[in-house]
Structure formats: C-alpha cells, structure tokens
Design an enzyme around this catalytic site. Structure first.
Site, PDB file in Angstrom:
ATOM      1  CG  ASN A   1      -1.853   1.187   1.264  1.00 47.65           C
ATOM      2  OD1 ASN A   1      -2.454   1.531   0.241  1.00 47.65           O
ATOM      3  ND2 ASN A   1      -1.996   1.823   2.426  1.00 47.65           N
TER       4      ASN A   1
ATOM      5  CG  HIS B   1      -0.917   6.272   4.519  1.00 47.47           C
ATOM      6  ND1 HIS B   1      -2.295   6.337   4.445  1.00 47.47           N
ATOM      7  CD2 HIS B   1      -0.549   7.116   5.505  1.00 47.47           C
ATOM      8  CE1 HIS B   1      -2.742   7.178   5.349  1.00 47.47           C
ATOM      9  NE2 HIS B   1      -1.718   7.667   6.017  1.00 47.47           N
TER      10      HIS B   1
ATOM     11  CB  SER C   1       4.607   5.131   4.656  1.00 43.60           C
ATOM     12  OG  SER C   1       4.829   6.197   5.550  1.00 43.60           O
TER      13      SER C   1
ATOM     14  CG  ASP D   1      -3.332   3.355   6.205  1.00 44.97           C
ATOM     15  OD1 ASP D   1      -3.332   2.673   5.178  1.00 44.97           O
ATOM     16  OD2 ASP D   1      -4.097   4.328   6.374  1.00 44.97           O
TER      17      ASP D   1
HETATM   18  C1  GAR Z   1      -2.704   8.811  -2.885  1.00 38.31           C
HETATM   19  O1  GAR Z   1      -2.226  10.003  -2.357  1.00 38.31           O
HETATM   20  C2  GAR Z   1      -2.574   7.694  -1.884  1.00 38.31           C
HETATM   21  O2  GAR Z   1      -1.416   7.784  -1.105  1.00 38.31           O
HETATM   22  C3  GAR Z   1      -3.807   7.891  -1.056  1.00 38.31           C
HETATM   23  O3  GAR Z   1      -4.810   8.206  -1.983  1.00 38.31           O
HETATM   24  C4  GAR Z   1      -4.228   8.877  -3.086  1.00 38.31           C
HETATM   25  C5  GAR Z   1      -4.642   8.165  -4.348  1.00 38.31           C
HETATM   26  O4  GAR Z   1      -4.166   8.849  -5.473  1.00 38.31           O
HETATM   27  N1  GAR Z   1      -4.123   6.728  -0.279  1.00 38.31           N
HETATM   28  C6  GAR Z   1      -4.584   6.764   0.968  1.00 38.31           C
HETATM   29  O5  GAR Z   1      -4.876   7.797   1.550  1.00 38.31           O
HETATM   30  C7  GAR Z   1      -4.742   5.410   1.626  1.00 38.31           C
HETATM   31  N2  GAR Z   1      -4.932   5.540   3.037  1.00 38.31           N
HETATM   32  P1  GAR Z   1      -4.134   8.148  -6.883  1.00 38.31           P
HETATM   33  O6  GAR Z   1      -5.525   7.517  -7.084  1.00 38.31           O
HETATM   34  O7  GAR Z   1      -3.876   9.248  -7.859  1.00 38.31           O
HETATM   35  O8  GAR Z   1      -3.048   7.113  -6.857  1.00 38.31           O
END
Ligand code: GAR
Length: 202
Positions: free
Chosen positions: A106, A108, A135, A144
C-alpha cells in the site's frame, strides 16, 4: 511476479507503475489486472490505455466479505501473486489479507505509523506538525499499520492547504511505490515481525 492493482479513484499511482514498467524499471513485474470499486474511477481509463484487463466490483452493493470473495476469485483467475493498493480506499478482510500475506503493498500519504486513515493531509495540518511524507508498506489487518518498507519526508509549510501538501508528496509516492514493487518482485523484502528488512542485491 504477477501483480494486480486495486484502486478507487484517480489512479496516478497506478499510472506510475505502468510508466515504470514501460520505462524498463520493473522487468520482473507483470501488471495483470486492475480491480476498481468505483465505476467512475479514472484508473479504468489508464488500464484501457495500457491494455491491462480491469474489473469493476461495486463495493456499495455488497458486504465487505462478498466484495473480497469476488476480488479473490478475479485475482486467482488471472494468476495474481501479489497485490498493490494504489489509492484503494477500503479495508480488506482478514481472509483476503491472509491469502496474500506479505504480498500486499500500500502507498499512504503520511509518515506512518502517524496519521493513518483516509484523511492523512487534513490530520497532519490539524496536528500542526512541520513534517509529513509518504510510506510504502505491507498490508496487515489494521488501518495502515503493516510493516513499513520505504518512506520519504517532506516539509509542511505554514501556508499549506490539503491540496498543496498532497501535491508536494505525490511525486514521492510515484517513486516509492514502483520501488517497493521492484523490491518485492526481486525477493528482497524480508519480514521480521513488524519490521521489513531490505535485503541487498544479489
Ligand atoms: C494517494 O495520495 C494515496 O497515497 C492515497 O490516496 C491517493 C490516491 O491517489 N491513499 C490513501 O490515503 C490510503 N490511506 P491516486 O488515485 O492518484 O493514486
């Protein structure tokens, strides 16, 4: 190693994996399947463009257990060996996690174990800390909480908004996630309790 990606939205981290693969950085990695839980996810168009099969499973229409069972069926059918959560905003069941134990990654957008959950940037700004980041970690049953593989810190600036902070962190996510995928595919991640050790290159 055959990877499937699960995403809920924009899919820029999924795109970073596609680009790393196209750019020759992920030679041991195949991206065999995308699963989305939102019909409007922009990740779908990215999969189509890259020629990667995708499947929409409607998380609103079924229980968590049923969603995961359906996802597992899709993943088994295409011979998935590891899973990347790339902006997949849903908790997976213990059944799913144990099926791919230590093979789910994942990304985060905060420095775990601080600021887990779906609103990391908001929580960081509310706490008034001067450092955040991202991370890449292995997924366990918590939110997470799994063993951390790679992290990158960035400054939080006094006039930051959720958007400006997210924009500063995102390019680092796009670098860390493919790197974590590469390490997993190369067999270089050794899980030692709650710690991941990165083994040297052979
Ligand atoms: C990213 O910033 C990712 O780190 C976050 O959602 C966004 C997705 O962007 N994930 C979380 O917050 C998980 N807890 P993307 O769809 O453009 O990859």
């Amino acid at each position: 190693m055959r990877f499937a990606v699960m995403a809920s939205g924009r899919g820029s981290n999924f795109q970073a994996l596609i680009d790393a693969r196209t750019g020759g950085e992920l030679l041991d990695v195949e991206l065999v399947q995308l699963i989305v839980n939102k019909r409007e996810a922009q990740a779908i168009a990215r999969a189509e463009e890259a020629g990667i099969p995708w499947k929409f499973i409607d998380s609103e229409a079924m229980s968590r257990a049923e969603f995961d069972q359906r996802a597992l069926t899709v993943l088994h059918e295409c011979g998935t060996e590891a899973v990347v959560l790339a902006g997949f905003m849903r908790l997976l069941t213990p059944v799913f996690i144990s099926t791919f134990r230590h093979h789910i990654l994942n990304i985060h957008p905060a420095l775990l174990p601080n600021f887990p959950g779906a609103h990391a940037h908001r929580d960081v700004l509310a706490a008034g800390v001067n450092e955040s980041g991202c991370s890449a970690h292995l997924v366990d049953e918590g939110i997470d909480t799994g063993p951390i593989i790679l992290q990158q810190s960035v400054d939080v600036l006094p006039d930051d908004t959720e958007e400006s902070l997210a924009a500063r962190i995102l390019p680092h996510e796009h670098r860390l996630l493919p790197e974590a995928v590469r390490l997993l595919a190369a067999g270089r991640l050794k899980v030692d309790g709650s710690i991941v050790r990165i083994l040297p290159k052979k």
